[in-house]
Design an enzyme around this catalytic site. Structure first.
Site, PDB file in Angstrom:
ATOM      1  NE  ARG A 176      -1.690  -2.527   2.752  1.00  0.00           N
ATOM      2  CZ  ARG A 176      -1.864  -3.758   2.449  1.00  0.00           C
ATOM      3  NH1 ARG A 176      -3.022  -3.968   1.978  1.00  0.00           N
ATOM      4  NH2 ARG A 176      -1.287  -4.643   2.837  1.00  0.00           N
ATOM      5  CB  THR A 177       3.538   2.734   2.275  1.00  0.00           C
ATOM      6  OG1 THR A 177       2.844   2.243   3.445  1.00  0.00           O
ATOM      7  CG2 THR A 177       4.199   3.863   2.523  1.00  0.00           C
TER       8      THR A 177
ATOM      9  CE  LYS B 274      26.367  -4.401  -6.775  1.00  0.00           C
ATOM     10  NZ  LYS B 274      26.853  -3.333  -7.955  1.00  0.00           N
TER      11      LYS B 274
ATOM     12  NE  ARG C  95       7.382   0.445   4.858  1.00  0.00           N
ATOM     13  CZ  ARG C  95       5.891   0.190   4.514  1.00  0.00           C
ATOM     14  NH1 ARG C  95       5.766  -1.114   4.373  1.00  0.00           N
ATOM     15  NH2 ARG C  95       5.049   0.799   5.013  1.00  0.00           N
TER      16      ARG C  95
ATOM     17  CG  HIS D 294       3.867   4.109   8.577  1.00  0.00           C
ATOM     18  ND1 HIS D 294       4.071   4.925   7.237  1.00  0.00           N
ATOM     19  CD2 HIS D 294       3.734   2.883   8.052  1.00  0.00           C
ATOM     20  CE1 HIS D 294       3.639   4.396   6.283  1.00  0.00           C
ATOM     21  NE2 HIS D 294       3.265   3.147   6.579  1.00  0.00           N
TER      22      HIS D 294
HETATM   23  C1  NCD Z   1       1.899  -1.018   8.115  1.00  0.00           C
HETATM   24  C2  NCD Z   1       3.476  -0.955   8.499  1.00  0.00           C
HETATM   25  O1  NCD Z   1       4.146  -1.107   7.331  1.00  0.00           O
HETATM   26  O2  NCD Z   1       3.777  -0.498   9.405  1.00  0.00           O
HETATM   27  N1  NCD Z   1       1.540  -1.402   6.600  1.00  0.00           N
HETATM   28  C3  NCD Z   1       1.206  -0.196   6.157  1.00  0.00           C
HETATM   29  O3  NCD Z   1       1.956   0.696   6.025  1.00  0.00           O
HETATM   30  N2  NCD Z   1      -0.051   0.043   5.659  1.00  0.00           N
HETATM   31  C4  NCD Z   1       1.482  -1.986   9.059  1.00  0.00           C
HETATM   32  C5  NCD Z   1       2.107  -3.423   9.157  1.00  0.00           C
HETATM   33  O4  NCD Z   1       2.794  -3.843   8.502  1.00  0.00           O
HETATM   34  O5  NCD Z   1       1.451  -3.979   9.899  1.00  0.00           O
END
Ligand code: NCD
Length: 310
Positions: free
Chosen positions: A61-62, A90, A111, A139
């Protein structure tokens, strides 16, 4: 500095960097973009600009909603979706990777499994860096779309009782969401098994900010007194001991009977992915908002991208 210029060129690293004015501005802009998406308008607001998405941890999703947001704004995207395909394997350091991507893109979304990695990245470039999850840390953009979802589903945020449930220790979404909600007049219920409680530093900051906050180990109890129930997955990847995960993973499971028996209209949210903490038969209930929540990622990230690039 006014709210708009504070966001121009800004990094988005933590949810507590946003004050009420900034949050309301993002919500308002997101609503505008949602309407323009509904009307099928073609935008070129970010034409000629490039977004880099660097994902060193799994994501559906993100990453996709950031990329969809950029494409909907007429911009373009370059991406590292699989950490195994980047030079990090590497032995390249994160600052070196970021300094490189600085030469390719106008905005960087990162991320990474390490807490604090987004701050480290932000120091390596003058381009805006957006934290899309730093380990068990923060997040912030998920918190923005969660806030937007609460507003859409309930019509207002002030005055609500919001229960955050599940793995509050390792779940970065709930760390950020609790901070964002502290800017509104909400009551927070924190529901978690003892081993998965909200980190004390975050809970103490919330209390110091005057947030009314209660903790419980009982999901049913939280459900019976909340307007919004925000469920989370037990974060398997953060456990050093697999046996401990096995023991905790089934701690909270939300069933249809529980929601229907709550005696009030509860909005059920989840950042997704879910494992088994929400039974699939909950999905058909009108209050099950989690897939609408995921879709809200696009207009909210459109709002954020346009605000930080000015
Ligand atoms: C979450 C995350 O990556 O922190 N997912 C997201 O970004 N929608 C929640 C999760 O992984 O549980």
């Amino acid at each position: 500095m006014n709210v708009v210029s504070r966001l121009q060129g800004a990094d988005v690293l933590r949810a507590d960097q946003f004050d009420r004015g900034g949050l309301d501005l993002i919500l308002d802009k997101a609503r505008g973009f949602a309407r323009s998406l509904e009307r099928g308008e073609r935008l070129d607001t970010m034409g000629g600009q490039i977004l880099a998405t660097l994902f060193f941890e799994p994501s559906t999703r993100t990453r996709l909603s950031f990329e969809a947001a950029m494409l909907r704004l007429g911009g373009q995207v370059v991406s590292v979706a699989d950490p195994k395909s980047s030079s990090a394997v590497k032995g390249e350091t994160l600052p070196d990777t970021i300094r490189t991507v600085d030469g390719y893109a106008d905005v960087i979304v990162l991320r990474h499994p390490l807490v604090g990695s987004a701050e480290e990245a932000a120091q390596a470039t003058d381009k805006p860096v957006i934290n899309a999850g730093d380990g068990a840390g923060q997040h912030p953009t998920q918190a923005l779309l969660d806030l937007y979802t609460i507003l859409q589903e309930r019509g207002e945020v002030d005055g609500l009782t919001v229960a955050l449930a599940g793995d509050l220790k390792h779940g970065r979404t709930v760390h950020s969401l609790a901070q964002v909600l502290s800017r509104y007049g909400v009551k927070l219920l924190l529901a978690a098994p003892d081993a998965l409680r909200m980190p004390p530093d975050i809970a103490n900051d919330l209390r110091a900010a005057g947030v009314s906050l209660e903790e419980t180990e009982n999901l049913q109890e939280a459900l019976s007194s909340c307007d919004v129930l925000y469920m989370t997955r037990v974060q398997r990847e953060r456990f050093a001991d697999p046996a401990e995960y096995e023991q905790l993973k089934g701690a909270f499971v939300l069933t249809r009977e529980m929601v229907e028996g709550a005696g009030r209209e509860v909005t059920v949210m989840h950042p997704l992915p879910r494992v088994d903490e929400i039974s699939p038969e909950v999905d058909a209930l009108p209050g099950a908002a989690y897939f609408r929540q995921a879709a809200n990622g696009v207009p909210v990230r459109m709002a954020l991208l346009t605000l930080i690039t000015g």
